[in-house]
Motif scaffolding. Structure first.
Motif, PDB file in Angstrom:
ATOM      1  N   MET A 228      12.217  -6.802  -1.667  1.00  0.00           N
ATOM      2  CA  MET A 228      12.516  -5.984  -2.858  1.00  0.00           C
ATOM      3  C   MET A 228      11.740  -6.504  -4.063  1.00  0.00           C
ATOM      4  SD  MET A 228      16.518  -4.946  -2.545  1.00  0.00           S
ATOM      5  CE  MET A 228      17.254  -6.506  -2.205  1.00  0.00           C
ATOM      6  N   LEU A 229      11.690  -7.804  -4.189  1.00  0.00           N
ATOM      7  CA  LEU A 229      10.995  -8.401  -5.328  1.00  0.00           C
ATOM      8  C   LEU A 229       9.493  -8.054  -5.302  1.00  0.00           C
ATOM      9  CD1 LEU A 229      11.362 -10.332  -7.708  1.00  0.00           C
ATOM     10  CD2 LEU A 229      10.691 -12.202  -6.215  1.00  0.00           C
ATOM     11  N   VAL A 230       8.905  -8.206  -4.141  1.00  0.00           N
ATOM     12  CA  VAL A 230       7.469  -7.913  -4.055  1.00  0.00           C
ATOM     13  C   VAL A 230       7.212  -6.423  -4.311  1.00  0.00           C
ATOM     14  CG1 VAL A 230       5.447  -7.919  -2.531  1.00  0.00           C
ATOM     15  CG2 VAL A 230       6.976  -9.872  -2.565  1.00  0.00           C
ATOM     16  N   SER A 231       8.093  -5.550  -3.802  1.00  0.00           N
ATOM     17  CA  SER A 231       7.904  -4.112  -4.047  1.00  0.00           C
ATOM     18  C   SER A 231       7.885  -3.835  -5.544  1.00  0.00           C
ATOM     19  CB  SER A 231       9.039  -3.279  -3.451  1.00  0.00           C
ATOM     20  OG  SER A 231       9.243  -3.613  -2.134  1.00  0.00           O
TER      21      SER A 231
ATOM     22  N   LEU B 204      15.954   0.651  -3.516  1.00  0.00           N
ATOM     23  CA  LEU B 204      16.614  -0.658  -3.593  1.00  0.00           C
ATOM     24  C   LEU B 204      18.063  -0.574  -3.083  1.00  0.00           C
ATOM     25  CD1 LEU B 204      15.262  -1.984  -7.029  1.00  0.00           C
ATOM     26  CD2 LEU B 204      14.484  -2.601  -4.746  1.00  0.00           C
ATOM     27  N   VAL B 205      18.736   0.528  -3.440  1.00  0.00           N
ATOM     28  CA  VAL B 205      20.126   0.688  -2.988  1.00  0.00           C
ATOM     29  C   VAL B 205      20.173   0.775  -1.457  1.00  0.00           C
ATOM     30  CG1 VAL B 205      22.092   2.292  -2.975  1.00  0.00           C
ATOM     31  CG2 VAL B 205      20.922   1.751  -5.119  1.00  0.00           C
ATOM     32  N   PHE B 206      19.285   1.580  -0.880  1.00  0.00           N
ATOM     33  CA  PHE B 206      19.260   1.704   0.580  1.00  0.00           C
ATOM     34  C   PHE B 206      18.965   0.365   1.247  1.00  0.00           C
ATOM     35  CE2 PHE B 206      18.114   6.465   0.737  1.00  0.00           C
ATOM     36  CZ  PHE B 206      19.452   6.783   0.830  1.00  0.00           C
ATOM     37  N   THR B 207      18.029  -0.357   0.636  1.00  0.00           N
ATOM     38  CA  THR B 207      17.654  -1.624   1.247  1.00  0.00           C
ATOM     39  C   THR B 207      18.841  -2.575   1.269  1.00  0.00           C
ATOM     40  OG1 THR B 207      15.412  -1.319   0.480  1.00  0.00           O
ATOM     41  CG2 THR B 207      16.025  -3.546   1.060  1.00  0.00           C
ATOM     42  N   LEU B 208      19.567  -2.566   0.172  1.00  0.00           N
ATOM     43  CA  LEU B 208      20.699  -3.485   0.049  1.00  0.00           C
ATOM     44  C   LEU B 208      21.859  -3.112   0.973  1.00  0.00           C
ATOM     45  CD1 LEU B 208      20.801  -5.893  -1.766  1.00  0.00           C
ATOM     46  CD2 LEU B 208      22.073  -4.572  -3.437  1.00  0.00           C
ATOM     47  N   PHE B 209      22.203  -1.813   1.008  1.00  0.00           N
ATOM     48  CA  PHE B 209      23.430  -1.433   1.716  1.00  0.00           C
ATOM     49  C   PHE B 209      23.221  -0.928   3.138  1.00  0.00           C
ATOM     50  CE2 PHE B 209      24.593  -1.301  -2.760  1.00  0.00           C
ATOM     51  CZ  PHE B 209      25.653  -2.198  -2.719  1.00  0.00           C
TER      52      PHE B 209
ATOM     53  N   GLY C 209      10.646   8.472 -11.114  1.00  0.00           N
ATOM     54  CA  GLY C 209      12.059   8.813 -11.275  1.00  0.00           C
ATOM     55  C   GLY C 209      12.948   7.773 -10.644  1.00  0.00           C
ATOM     56  N   PHE C 210      13.948   8.286  -9.911  1.00  0.00           N
ATOM     57  CA  PHE C 210      14.922   7.376  -9.322  1.00  0.00           C
ATOM     58  C   PHE C 210      14.462   6.698  -8.045  1.00  0.00           C
ATOM     59  CE2 PHE C 210      18.636   9.832 -11.213  1.00  0.00           C
ATOM     60  CZ  PHE C 210      18.857   8.844 -12.138  1.00  0.00           C
ATOM     61  N   PHE C 211      13.276   7.047  -7.603  1.00  0.00           N
ATOM     62  CA  PHE C 211      12.878   6.658  -6.253  1.00  0.00           C
ATOM     63  C   PHE C 211      13.036   5.160  -5.987  1.00  0.00           C
ATOM     64  CE2 PHE C 211      10.187   5.865  -2.657  1.00  0.00           C
ATOM     65  CZ  PHE C 211      10.482   6.937  -1.828  1.00  0.00           C
ATOM     66  N   VAL C 212      12.548   4.368  -6.938  1.00  0.00           N
ATOM     67  CA  VAL C 212      12.585   2.914  -6.730  1.00  0.00           C
ATOM     68  C   VAL C 212      14.033   2.440  -6.644  1.00  0.00           C
ATOM     69  CG1 VAL C 212      11.978   0.693  -7.743  1.00  0.00           C
ATOM     70  CG2 VAL C 212      10.388   2.605  -7.895  1.00  0.00           C
ATOM     71  N   PHE C 213      14.856   3.006  -7.522  1.00  0.00           N
ATOM     72  CA  PHE C 213      16.259   2.615  -7.554  1.00  0.00           C
ATOM     73  C   PHE C 213      16.929   2.944  -6.215  1.00  0.00           C
ATOM     74  CE2 PHE C 213      20.660   3.936  -8.432  1.00  0.00           C
ATOM     75  CZ  PHE C 213      21.162   2.705  -8.824  1.00  0.00           C
TER      76      PHE C 213
ATOM     77  N   TRP D  74       0.809  -1.212   0.000  1.00  0.00           N
ATOM     78  CA  TRP D  74       0.000   0.000   0.000  1.00  0.00           C
ATOM     79  C   TRP D  74       0.846   1.267   0.000  1.00  0.00           C
ATOM     80  CZ3 TRP D  74       0.234   2.804   4.748  1.00  0.00           C
ATOM     81  CH2 TRP D  74      -0.542   3.962   4.766  1.00  0.00           C
ATOM     82  N   LYS D  75       1.878   1.293   0.881  1.00  0.00           N
ATOM     83  CA  LYS D  75       2.641   2.520   1.039  1.00  0.00           C
ATOM     84  C   LYS D  75       3.630   2.723  -0.105  1.00  0.00           C
ATOM     85  CE  LYS D  75       5.325   4.323   4.959  1.00  0.00           C
ATOM     86  NZ  LYS D  75       4.734   5.567   5.296  1.00  0.00           N
ATOM     87  N   PHE D  76       4.293   1.658  -0.488  1.00  0.00           N
ATOM     88  CA  PHE D  76       5.336   1.776  -1.502  1.00  0.00           C
ATOM     89  C   PHE D  76       4.824   2.433  -2.792  1.00  0.00           C
ATOM     90  CE2 PHE D  76       8.241   0.058  -4.758  1.00  0.00           C
ATOM     91  CZ  PHE D  76       9.419   0.559  -4.263  1.00  0.00           C
ATOM     92  N   PRO D  77       3.753   1.892  -3.410  1.00  0.00           N
ATOM     93  CA  PRO D  77       3.303   2.536  -4.650  1.00  0.00           C
ATOM     94  C   PRO D  77       2.864   3.980  -4.447  1.00  0.00           C
ATOM     95  CG  PRO D  77       1.831   0.725  -4.010  1.00  0.00           C
ATOM     96  CD  PRO D  77       2.996   0.678  -3.090  1.00  0.00           C
ATOM     97  N   SER D  78       2.242   4.293  -3.312  1.00  0.00           N
ATOM     98  CA  SER D  78       1.784   5.680  -3.181  1.00  0.00           C
ATOM     99  C   SER D  78       2.953   6.627  -2.953  1.00  0.00           C
ATOM    100  CB  SER D  78       0.699   5.835  -2.109  1.00  0.00           C
ATOM    101  OG  SER D  78       1.183   5.470  -0.870  1.00  0.00           O
ATOM    102  N   VAL D  79       3.977   6.182  -2.226  1.00  0.00           N
ATOM    103  CA  VAL D  79       5.135   7.069  -2.042  1.00  0.00           C
ATOM    104  C   VAL D  79       5.885   7.233  -3.374  1.00  0.00           C
ATOM    105  CG1 VAL D  79       7.277   7.434  -0.762  1.00  0.00           C
ATOM    106  CG2 VAL D  79       5.331   6.451   0.386  1.00  0.00           C
ATOM    107  N   VAL D  80       5.984   6.170  -4.136  1.00  0.00           N
ATOM    108  CA  VAL D  80       6.624   6.280  -5.458  1.00  0.00           C
ATOM    109  C   VAL D  80       5.839   7.291  -6.305  1.00  0.00           C
ATOM    110  CG1 VAL D  80       7.115   5.059  -7.628  1.00  0.00           C
ATOM    111  CG2 VAL D  80       7.586   3.951  -5.448  1.00  0.00           C
ATOM    112  N   GLY D  81       4.518   7.196  -6.252  1.00  0.00           N
ATOM    113  CA  GLY D  81       3.669   8.120  -7.016  1.00  0.00           C
ATOM    114  C   GLY D  81       3.846   9.557  -6.561  1.00  0.00           C
ATOM    115  N   GLU D  82       3.888   9.752  -5.238  1.00  0.00           N
ATOM    116  CA  GLU D  82       4.018  11.113  -4.718  1.00  0.00           C
ATOM    117  C   GLU D  82       5.359  11.725  -5.086  1.00  0.00           C
ATOM    118  OE1 GLU D  82       3.089  10.620  -0.599  1.00  0.00           O
ATOM    119  OE2 GLU D  82       0.973  10.349  -1.096  1.00  0.00           O
ATOM    120  N   HIS D  83       6.374  10.884  -5.206  1.00  0.00           N
ATOM    121  CA  HIS D  83       7.684  11.422  -5.564  1.00  0.00           C
ATOM    122  C   HIS D  83       7.874  11.521  -7.060  1.00  0.00           C
ATOM    123  CE1 HIS D  83       9.628  12.106  -1.789  1.00  0.00           C
ATOM    124  NE2 HIS D  83       8.936  11.078  -1.331  1.00  0.00           N
ATOM    125  N   GLY D  84       6.807  11.313  -7.792  1.00  0.00           N
ATOM    126  CA  GLY D  84       6.914  11.463  -9.232  1.00  0.00           C
ATOM    127  C   GLY D  84       7.774  10.383  -9.864  1.00  0.00           C
TER     128      GLY D  84
END
Ligand code: PFF
Length: 462
Positions: free
Chosen positions: A261-264, A49-54, A42-46, A30-40
């Motif tokens: 990450m995969l489900v997101s 993923l980087v933050f999640t990994l490192f 762009g790089f948000f998903v990338f 629920w939150k992930f898609p809406s935050v991605v949408g609110e941030h327009g």
């Protein structure tokens, strides 16, 4: 005081699914898609993923290691390693407080899911246009009584599960339903890929657009990463305490992190093509999932079954996460005050319900009418942003300092290595925890507090 013998996870898979069950929930769906949408986009998903990994996954390992070492609840862990009067106990309390605040609005969103489940049985999307279907959410959002009702029912179900203890309750159900959810998500995402709006969705998600994603949005990406991995909320500390010494922590963390990450990514791939195909708004906010997915279902054969199944699984994943939240809060009271499980669970649920009321009424503005003009966000949004933007990164920061700088390195090394063959990973992990995580979090806080402006560095480039 002698600690009672601790219940442990019955198997590796049981633990992985329970940890994934806690992690994969409304944050991802629920939150992930809406935050991605609110941030327009762009790089948000990338960046997420980087933050999640490192940062996210290393902290995930760290929390499990602390929990397993101390074999106590979130606050007790810090007390048993650093002493009853240690400042670090605050970190445990911060996690418990965050869990409590999250649970208070989580049950509202999960309640909406229950409501959509019931509506799906009645085929609510029949004979409606895409616009009309997506507007139904607004009606629900502004109906405070209905939101409270379903939040209450959801909390009751959560209570029922936690009441039974970890094995029978949490572990058992997580297994079956996580697998079903995954299969359904893959099927829906495959269908979305065939829609006309797919190309535009990919562009939206991957290509930075002017006025869209700003580098300053990275704090939100970090907060989201912590939220989805259930970090800094005492959950993994607590779940770690039910782990056996033979468990491979880095491997487990990597498996769970990859699942999240995969489900997101699957969810985003499922939702955004629908938005662009049916001309809905990508910045839909809190209701994005409820506004777009029914439009998708209405197009498909077997709409009623799909929609009912999806919202059943949506509510279920919310349940496996809510169970974790309630478990953290209750486990602390059991550990610290010697309360019985039943007393701790009942009182925690009651308190969460009381605090959930203003969130459930946020859309109808029936309570705290001046909240929005004063704080710029309604009550629901304020609690959400307090937790995701500030408390979780702060908790993560302190946990990283605790592990990297405060406790005995030999002790944490031993805990990290117990059960794993990935011995050489320890130094990389320790470096990430000691340096990368704290520095990144401080920079992000400085940005958020207005002390530095990273947008300037990036956006100055024409
Ligand atoms: N990680 C969950 C989600 O993304 O929905 C939220 C959450 C659940 C956080 C359970 C903490 C927790 F204990």
């Amino acid at each position: 005081m002698a600690q009672p013998l601790r219940e442990h996870w019955s198997s590796r898979l049981g633990f992985i699914l329970a940890a994934a069950g806690s992690a994969i929930g409304l944050g991802t769906l629920w939150k992930f898609p809406s935050v991605v949408g609110e941030h327009g986009g762009g790089f948000f998903v990338f960046i997420y993923l980087v933050f999640t990994l490192f940062i996210g996954i290393p902290l995930f390992i760290g929390e499990l290691a602390l929990g397993r070492h101390a074999q106590r609840g979130a606050v007790g862990i810090f007390a048993s390693i650093s002493g009853e009067r240690s400042f670090w106990k605050t970190v445990g309390w911060l996690g418990v407080a965050s869990s409590f605040l999250i649970l208070s609005y989580y049950c509202v969103v999960a309640g909406w899911g229950l409501n959509y489940f019931m509506m799906s049985i009645n085929q609510f999307y029949e004979a409606h246009s895409a616009d009309q279907i997506s507007n139904i959410f607004q009606i629900l959002y502004t109906s405070g009584d209905i939101s409270i009702f379903w939040a209450f029912i959801f909390l009751l179900i959560t209570l029922g599960v936690v009441y039974q203890g970890i094995r029978k309750g949490i572990e058992f159900w997580s297994r079956i339903l996580m697998i079903s959810l995954f299969i359904l998500l893959v099927a829906l995402a495959c269908y979305s890929v065939t829609l006309d709006g797919f190309k535009e969705a990919v562009r939206f998600i991957l290509v930075p657009s002017p006025g869209g994603f700003k580098p300053s949005g990275i704090l939100d990406a970090l907060g989201l990463s912590f939220f989805t991995l259930s970090l800094a909320q005492g959950v993994l500390l607590t779940y770690g305490s039910y782990l056996r010494p033979s468990e491979d922590l880095p491997k487990t963390a990597l498996i769970v992190g990859s699942m999240v990450m995969l489900v997101s990514v699957l969810v985003v791939m499922m939702i955004f093509p629908v938005i662009f195909t049916f001309n809905l708004s990508p910045s839909g906010g809190a209701g994005l999932v409820f506004e777009t997915l029914p439009v998708l279902f209405a197009q498909l054969p077997g709409a009623m079954l799909l929609s009912t199944l999806f919202f059943a699984l949506f509510t279920f994943t919310a349940l496996t996460s809510a169970v974790a939240l309630l478990e953290v809060i209750s486990a602390n009271f059991i550990d610290l005050f010697g309360w019985s499980r039943h007393k701790a669970v009942l009182l925690s649920t009651g308190a969460a319900f009381v605090v959930s009321i203003p969130s459930a009424l946020a859309g109808s503005q029936d309570l705290f009418k001046s909240w929005l003009p004063i704080y710029g966000l309604n009550f629901f949004g304020t609690v959400d942003s307090l937790v995701s933007v500030w408390l979780l990164p702060l908790g993560g920061f302190l946990t990283a300092l605790y592990i990297g700088w405060h406790i005995d390195k030999a002790m944490i090394r031993k805990e990290f290595l117990s059960g794993t063959k990935w011995v050489s990973l320890f130094s990389i992990w320790f470096f990430l925890i000691k340096w990368v995580a704290p520095i990144a979090i401080v920079l992000i806080f400085l940005q958020k507090g207005g002390f530095i402006n990273i947008d300037k560095f990036f956006l100055a480039v024409p």
